[in-house]
Design an enzyme around this catalytic site. Structure first.
Site, PDB file in Angstrom:
ATOM      1  N   HIS A 150      -3.942   6.245   2.951  1.00 14.59           N
ATOM      2  CA  HIS A 150      -4.712   5.143   2.492  1.00 14.59           C
ATOM      3  C   HIS A 150      -4.120   3.648   3.375  1.00 14.59           C
ATOM      4  CE1 HIS A 150      -5.713   1.812  -0.400  1.00 14.59           C
ATOM      5  NE2 HIS A 150      -6.727   2.580  -0.743  1.00 14.59           N
TER       6      HIS A 150
ATOM      7  N   SER B 179     -11.239  -0.600  -1.567  1.00 14.78           N
ATOM      8  CA  SER B 179      -9.884  -0.770  -0.809  1.00 14.78           C
ATOM      9  C   SER B 179     -10.255  -0.944   0.664  1.00 14.78           C
ATOM     10  CB  SER B 179      -9.391   0.573  -1.058  1.00 14.78           C
ATOM     11  OG  SER B 179      -8.613   0.775  -2.088  1.00 14.78           O
TER      12      SER B 179
ATOM     13  N   ASP C 175       0.908  -1.261   0.147  1.00 10.26           N
ATOM     14  CA  ASP C 175      -0.184  -0.126   0.049  1.00 10.26           C
ATOM     15  C   ASP C 175       0.891   1.295   0.029  1.00 10.26           C
ATOM     16  OD1 ASP C 175      -2.452   1.690   0.581  1.00 10.26           O
ATOM     17  OD2 ASP C 175      -3.289  -0.314   0.929  1.00 10.26           O
TER      18      ASP C 175
END
EC number: 3.4.14.10
Length: 769
Positions: free
Chosen positions: A210, A546, A145
């Site tokens: 994220h 996600s 990520d």
């Protein structure tokens, strides 16, 4: 003759090296035309490893800066800057499986665990952390990520035991990330150089948010009173609080490169992770083949090493055929809503309330005192009516908008409330009401500017009010959190849908999980989500597949902790066959439109957070199944042998290999393609008893689609011991020609367990790309 046969490939290899050496000499130390990935199959092959090393030594002796990554743990190969001619020459070398340009991938961007707990009436991993869920095994989740924010309270390691001795990874240091930033929760941190980024500064620290969000969803420690400025307040916790996190930073603000993703897979295999979680993928239109897809390649070798790979399905829905990450050795996750809603209602003159959705922190009056105008009535002189209706950039007249609430419509399907808000705000407007049937159920954050989203049915009332009132007024109420919202779950509009472009004979997505308005950890200094005059929020609410994939990764981690000897396919099977198909209204799961969801929308159903811990039976997809899949898909034995670590000595592709036979691999769902309705089709499945130490009897029930006959033989499975395997056949026939894809299911059950497999039958050919 044997000697000639043995030496011919090697002589060819030396010849190609000579050509490469001449090419390299001519090229000097200049940069190549682009970055290419050279994939040379399994690292277990000494020949492949030697060829790769010789090639690297020959080509990059004087071009060290052009060599970006070498792959040597889970598979062989490298990534480097090459000219197109060099790439063509290397592609012809013995032992090379594929050479392809470095592709770019995109990110597929608390309470959700409580919702899963309620849906399944079971306890989620919410107690105090211990050294392992069953006292014997610590699961390690590798996450590819954007990095991680180690100071977040979600990553504290209080009460966690020592780092597992089998862990072989590292904590890479940088200016802003020290080895001390790792602990007993974050046990590994690596970063990878992006060939498109000229910066000399790299770090595992998350600058996007994220990666931190994903990590805390999987394994975050419980943090009380977490919220996004008071919204979604509660205890933020990961689904597997006992799990360890290993972060592999493969993405930066410019995207995620395939060469870095492969390097992370290679390292993760060597480091010793149990589960790999990827919330990223290729765009739906990319149609990448298996041997040029870094995620599919890396996942294949990870699964060979006993690592389950879980990927997001993509955010290109609701159109069909948009699902990505569909290789059969990958678990693919769709996204659904949860039973929490963030309402921001519109109040019209006369105090008529229109339900809206959005997160904002405005201080406008709660009384309808602000003039209300439709975007098309406020269009600028140079704008089209359609552009003004959507409140597109530079479409509104400042004098007509100033001080007003503007009604904007998503007329083109590609505009979003945030862009409309920016236009209205820049022209001095007071607020924005955005009409969009798709995004109505997905709350977005709009900062301090009053913004809400309504659907077309709700908008009709506002249009009627505008047309019947001389001086229309309105206001937008502050966001209110609504708990126990119904119906939930519903498949999110953005969630990519099946069928898979790779093959219709493997149902994708596999499962759906919470991915809408999920609260989780964020970076600690993100001014873009901060409110004026307030410190940066440590948590954020965002949506996407996600956010769904880490929910499944957490449950997979828990299963691995309780069943450390289970392989990737057994864990995947446990999750899929125990999924739920109903919502909190006791109806079937729907899509964003209210239509009943099909397996192309939700796979086997919604994740069940603990029923999957004891599935009763599992479908184990073996190495031979995957090799046969490659045969059926069209790969030859030479290529397959180069790819596979555990290639059986006597393995050959079945003589009748064809795409339709993909249906026969031992997958937890059943996909039958190319069936026109004539005759019948038969598939075989094998299940393993993991639920009882002694005798167990299961009886089959079938949900048969109209116009079909589905016969299962035998109708009962009688197990005499734990670990026993039994095989059954499914025979499908039709009473009429098949005009569209149809859906059914079969369930093996007894008094204790229900083991369900969705069935998809299609007249289309197996391969659609």
């Amino acid at each position: 003759m044997k000697g000639i046969t043995f030496f011919t490939p090697f002589l060819s290899f030396l010849y190609l090296l000579c050509i490469l050496f001449m090419t390299e000499t001519e090229a000097g130390s200049r940069n190549g035309d682009g970055v290419y990935i050279v994939y040379m199959g399994s690292a277990s092959s000494a020949a492949n490893a030697n060829r790769a090393q010789i090639l690297i030594n020959t080509m990059f002796k004087r071009r060290a800066n052009d060599l970006l990554h070498t792959y040597k743990h889970g598979f062989s190969g490298f990534a480097a800057r090459l000219t197109a001619e060099e790439a063509k020459v290397i592609a012809k070398k013995p032992g090379v499986v594929s050479v392809f340009p470095d592709p770019h991938f995109q990110l597929h961007t608390t309470h959700s665990w409580d919702f899963l707990k309620y849906q399944t009436s079971v306890k989620v991993d919410s107690g105090p952390p211990s050294s392992a869920s069953d006292g014997s095994y610590d699961s390690i989740v590798g996450i590819l990520d954007t990095g991680i924010w180690p100071e977040s309270e979600s990553f504290n390691d209080k009460d966690m035991g020592p780092i597992p001795s089998r862990w072989k990874g590292t904590c890479m240091e940088a200016k802003d990330f020290k080895s001390s930033n790792c602990n007993r929760k974050i046990i590994g941190a690596r970063y990878y150089k992006n060939p498109d980024d000229d910066s000399e500064y790299y770090t595992t620290r998350d600058v996007i948010g994220h990666g931190s969000h994903v990590s805390s969803t999987i394994a975050g420690s419980a943090v009380e009173n977490a919220s996004y400025y008071g919204v979604a307040s509660g205890t933020a916790k990961g689904g597997s609080q006992n799990a360890r996190i290993a972060m592999y930073k493969v993405c930066n603000p410019g995207g995620c490169t395939g060469s870095s993703i492969l390097a992370a897979f290679d390292d993760a295999i060597a480091d010793g992770v149990d589960v790999l979680s990827l919330s990223l993928g290729a765009p739906a239109y990319a149609r990448i083949d298996l041997n040029t897809d870094p995620i599919a390649i890396g996942a294949f070798h990870a699964v060979e090493q006993g690592i389950l790979v879980i990927c997001s399905a993509g955010n290109d829905g609701p159109d069909g055929g948009t699902v990505t990450n569909t290789a059969p050795w990958i678990m693919t996750v769709a996204a659904n809503t949860i039973d929490r809603d963030f309402e921001s209602d519109v109040v019209l003159g006369g105090n008529k309330v229109i339900k809206g959705e959005g997160i904002h922190f405005s201080n406008v009056s709660k009384s309808p005192v602000y003039p209300l105008i439709h975007g098309k009535s406020a269009k600028s002189a140079d704008a089209s009516e359609g552009s003004a209706r959507a409140c597109d950039s530079d479409s509104l007249d400042q004098e007509k908008v100033k001080g007003k609430i503007v009604l904007c419509e998503n007329v083109g399907g590609s505009y979003y409330a945030s862009s409309a808000r920016d236009e209205v705000k820049s022209k001095g407007g007071t607020g924005c009401v955005f009409v969009d049937d798709r995004t109505r159920a997905v709350a977005s954050a709009y900062g301090s500017f009053p913004t809400t989203v309504i659907d077309s049915k709700e908008a009709a009332e506002i249009f009627s009010y505008l047309n019947s009132t001389k001086d229309p007024v309105a206001t937008i109420l502050p966001t209110a959190t609504v708990e126990k919202f119904t119906p939930a779950p519903a498949v999110a509009y953005f969630s990519s849908r099946g069928p898979s472009s790779l093959t219709r004979s493997i149902l994708k997505p596999d499962i759906t999980a919470p991915g809408v308005s999920i609260l989780a950890a964020w970076t600690g200094n993100d001014s873009s989500i901060s409110l004026e005059g307030k410190p940066a929020s440590q948590y954020n609410v965002i949506s996407g597949t996600s956010m769904a994939a880490p929910h499944v990764s957490a449950v997979a981690s828990l299963i691995k902790s309780q069943h450390p000897t289970w392989g990737p396919s057994a864990i995947r099977s446990a999750i899929m066959t125990t999924a739920t198909q109903t919502n909190n209204d006791k109806g079937l799961i729907t899509t964003e439109t209210g239509a009943t969801a099909t397996p192309y929308d939700s796979g086997a159903g919604e994740l069940s957070s603990t029923a999957s811990m004891q599935p009763g039976l599992v479908y184990e997809t073996t190495e031979t199944d995957y090799l046969n899949f490659l045969c059926y898909y069209g790969y030859n034995v030479t290529t397959i042998k180069a790819m596979s670590k555990a290639f059986p000595e006597n393995f050959t592709c079945p003589a009748d290999s064809n795409l339709d036979l993909i249906s026969t691999i031992n997958y937890p769902s059943i996909g039958i393609s190319g069936f026109k309705g004539n005759g019948s089709k038969t598939v075989t499945r094998t299940v393993t008893n993991v639920g009882e130490d002694g005798e167990a009897v299961y009886t089959v029930s079938v949900e048969t689609p109209p116009g079909f006959n589905i016969q299962v033989t035998p109708e009962k499975l009688q197990f005499t011991k734990d670990g026993e395997k039994l095989t059954y056949q499914v025979i499908v026939s039709a009473t009429a020609s098949l005009k569209q894809d149809v859906f059914g299911a079969l369930t093996w059950s007894n008094a204790k367990y229900k083991v369900r497999s969705p069935i998809v039958i299609s007249s289309e050919s197996s391969r659609t790309n």
